[in-house]
Design a protein around this motif. Structure first.
Motif, PDB file in Angstrom:
ATOM      1  N   SER A   1       0.822  -1.216   0.000  1.00 41.31           N
ATOM      2  CA  SER A   1       0.000   0.000   0.000  1.00 41.31           C
ATOM      3  C   SER A   1       0.855   1.264   0.000  1.00 41.31           C
ATOM      4  O   SER A   1       0.568   2.214  -0.741  1.00 41.31           O
ATOM      5  CB  SER A   1      -0.926   0.016   1.220  1.00 41.31           C
ATOM      6  N   THR A   2       1.913   1.292   0.829  1.00 37.09           N
ATOM      7  CA  THR A   2       2.750   2.506   0.867  1.00 37.09           C
ATOM      8  C   THR A   2       3.499   2.687  -0.447  1.00 37.09           C
ATOM      9  O   THR A   2       3.646   3.812  -0.929  1.00 37.09           O
ATOM     10  CB  THR A   2       3.755   2.466   2.043  1.00 37.09           C
ATOM     11  N   ILE A   3       3.958   1.586  -1.035  1.00 31.60           N
ATOM     12  CA  ILE A   3       4.662   1.685  -2.331  1.00 31.60           C
ATOM     13  C   ILE A   3       3.724   2.242  -3.395  1.00 31.60           C
ATOM     14  O   ILE A   3       4.068   3.165  -4.131  1.00 31.60           O
ATOM     15  CB  ILE A   3       5.213   0.308  -2.757  1.00 31.60           C
ATOM     16  N   LEU A   4       2.517   1.667  -3.471  1.00 30.21           N
ATOM     17  CA  LEU A   4       1.550   2.124  -4.476  1.00 30.21           C
ATOM     18  C   LEU A   4       1.103   3.557  -4.214  1.00 30.21           C
ATOM     19  O   LEU A   4       0.951   4.348  -5.156  1.00 30.21           O
ATOM     20  CB  LEU A   4       0.349   1.186  -4.527  1.00 30.21           C
ATOM     21  N   ALA A   5       0.911   3.926  -2.944  1.00 26.46           N
ATOM     22  CA  ALA A   5       0.492   5.291  -2.617  1.00 26.46           C
ATOM     23  C   ALA A   5       1.578   6.300  -3.006  1.00 26.46           C
ATOM     24  O   ALA A   5       1.289   7.347  -3.598  1.00 26.46           O
ATOM     25  CB  ALA A   5       0.172   5.405  -1.123  1.00 26.46           C
ATOM     26  N   GLU A   6       2.847   5.981  -2.706  1.00 26.87           N
ATOM     27  CA  GLU A   6       3.950   6.880  -3.075  1.00 26.87           C
ATOM     28  C   GLU A   6       4.097   6.977  -4.593  1.00 26.87           C
ATOM     29  O   GLU A   6       4.336   8.053  -5.139  1.00 26.87           O
ATOM     30  CB  GLU A   6       5.253   6.417  -2.441  1.00 26.87           C
ATOM     31  N   ALA A   7       3.956   5.841  -5.272  1.00 23.08           N
ATOM     32  CA  ALA A   7       4.063   5.846  -6.738  1.00 23.08           C
ATOM     33  C   ALA A   7       2.946   6.674  -7.364  1.00 23.08           C
ATOM     34  O   ALA A   7       3.177   7.461  -8.301  1.00 23.08           O
ATOM     35  CB  ALA A   7       4.037   4.417  -7.270  1.00 23.08           C
ATOM     36  N   LEU A   8       1.743   6.524  -6.841  1.00 25.32           N
ATOM     37  CA  LEU A   8       0.610   7.288  -7.364  1.00 25.32           C
ATOM     38  C   LEU A   8       0.792   8.777  -7.084  1.00 25.32           C
ATOM     39  O   LEU A   8       0.528   9.622  -7.953  1.00 25.32           O
ATOM     40  CB  LEU A   8      -0.702   6.779  -6.761  1.00 25.32           C
ATOM     41  N   GLU A   9       1.249   9.116  -5.880  1.00 24.03           N
ATOM     42  CA  GLU A   9       1.503  10.521  -5.528  1.00 24.03           C
ATOM     43  C   GLU A   9       2.539  11.135  -6.478  1.00 24.03           C
ATOM     44  O   GLU A   9       2.351  12.241  -6.989  1.00 24.03           O
ATOM     45  CB  GLU A   9       1.991  10.627  -4.079  1.00 24.03           C
ATOM     46  N   THR A  10       3.604  10.398  -6.740  1.00 30.04           N
ATOM     47  CA  THR A  10       4.649  10.884  -7.658  1.00 30.04           C
ATOM     48  C   THR A  10       4.078  11.082  -9.059  1.00 30.04           C
ATOM     49  O   THR A  10       4.332  12.095  -9.713  1.00 30.04           O
ATOM     50  CB  THR A  10       5.820   9.882  -7.701  1.00 30.04           C
ATOM     51  N   TRP A  11       3.303  10.135  -9.523  1.00 29.49           N
ATOM     52  CA  TRP A  11       2.721  10.234 -10.860  1.00 29.49           C
ATOM     53  C   TRP A  11       1.780  11.426 -10.963  1.00 29.49           C
ATOM     54  O   TRP A  11       1.817  12.192 -11.926  1.00 29.49           O
ATOM     55  CB  TRP A  11       1.981   8.943 -11.198  1.00 29.49           C
ATOM     56  N   LEU A  12       0.920  11.611  -9.954  1.00 28.96           N
ATOM     57  CA  LEU A  12      -0.020  12.732  -9.972  1.00 28.96           C
ATOM     58  C   LEU A  12       0.710  14.073  -9.893  1.00 28.96           C
ATOM     59  O   LEU A  12       0.310  15.042 -10.550  1.00 28.96           O
ATOM     60  CB  LEU A  12      -1.023  12.607  -8.817  1.00 28.96           C
TER      61      LEU A  12
END
Length: 135
Positions: free
Chosen positions: A34-45
């Motif tokens: 979850s933290t990996i996906l949340a950080e990746a999504l935040e970076t992408w956005l």
């Protein structure tokens, strides 16, 4: 989707290879999928926001860059013209003799006239050739 505190649960599908890489990263202590996906999504956005800024302000900034480049080019031309004129005058006009007070007075008058014309041109916003500010 279910909520836990301020978090919202999402269900998503990933390609097998991507899922395996995610699982491998999540094996590290203190790291979750979850933290990996949340950080990746935040970076992408965030990157998408930067792209929107680039799309919105990029053309204006590009235009300003072109104007500044033109000003710099014109300034270089003006400096070169001035340098050539000074070199020519120093090479072709003989110096005023030590005791020639009349020639020195004429030189002062000409210099005062010259500086007054420069001040006048800048005050009125016109160039020597009548084309705006001369650039």
């Amino acid at each position: 989707m279910s909520a836990r505190g301020s978090q919202v649960r999402h269900q998503l599908f990933l390609e097998r290879g991507l899922s395996d890489r995610l699982a491998l990263l999540a094996r590290k202590p203190g790291v979750t999928k979850s933290t990996i996906l949340a950080e990746a999504l935040e970076t992408w956005l965030t990157r998408q926001g930067v792209n929107e800024l680039q799309q919105r302000f990029g053309p204006r900034l590009d235009g300003l860059a072109r104007v500044l480049a033109r000003i710099e080019r014109n300034s270089q031309i003006e400096i070169e013209i001035l340098a050539l004129l000074v070199r020519y005058l120093l090479a072709s006009v003989p110096p005023v003799a030590e005791g020639d007070d009349v020639a020195r007075a004429q030189g002062r008058e000409r210099f005062e006239w010259f500086t007054a014309k420069v001040v006048e041109a800048f005050r009125e916003g016109r160039g020597s050739f009548g084309s705006g500010t001369g650039s």
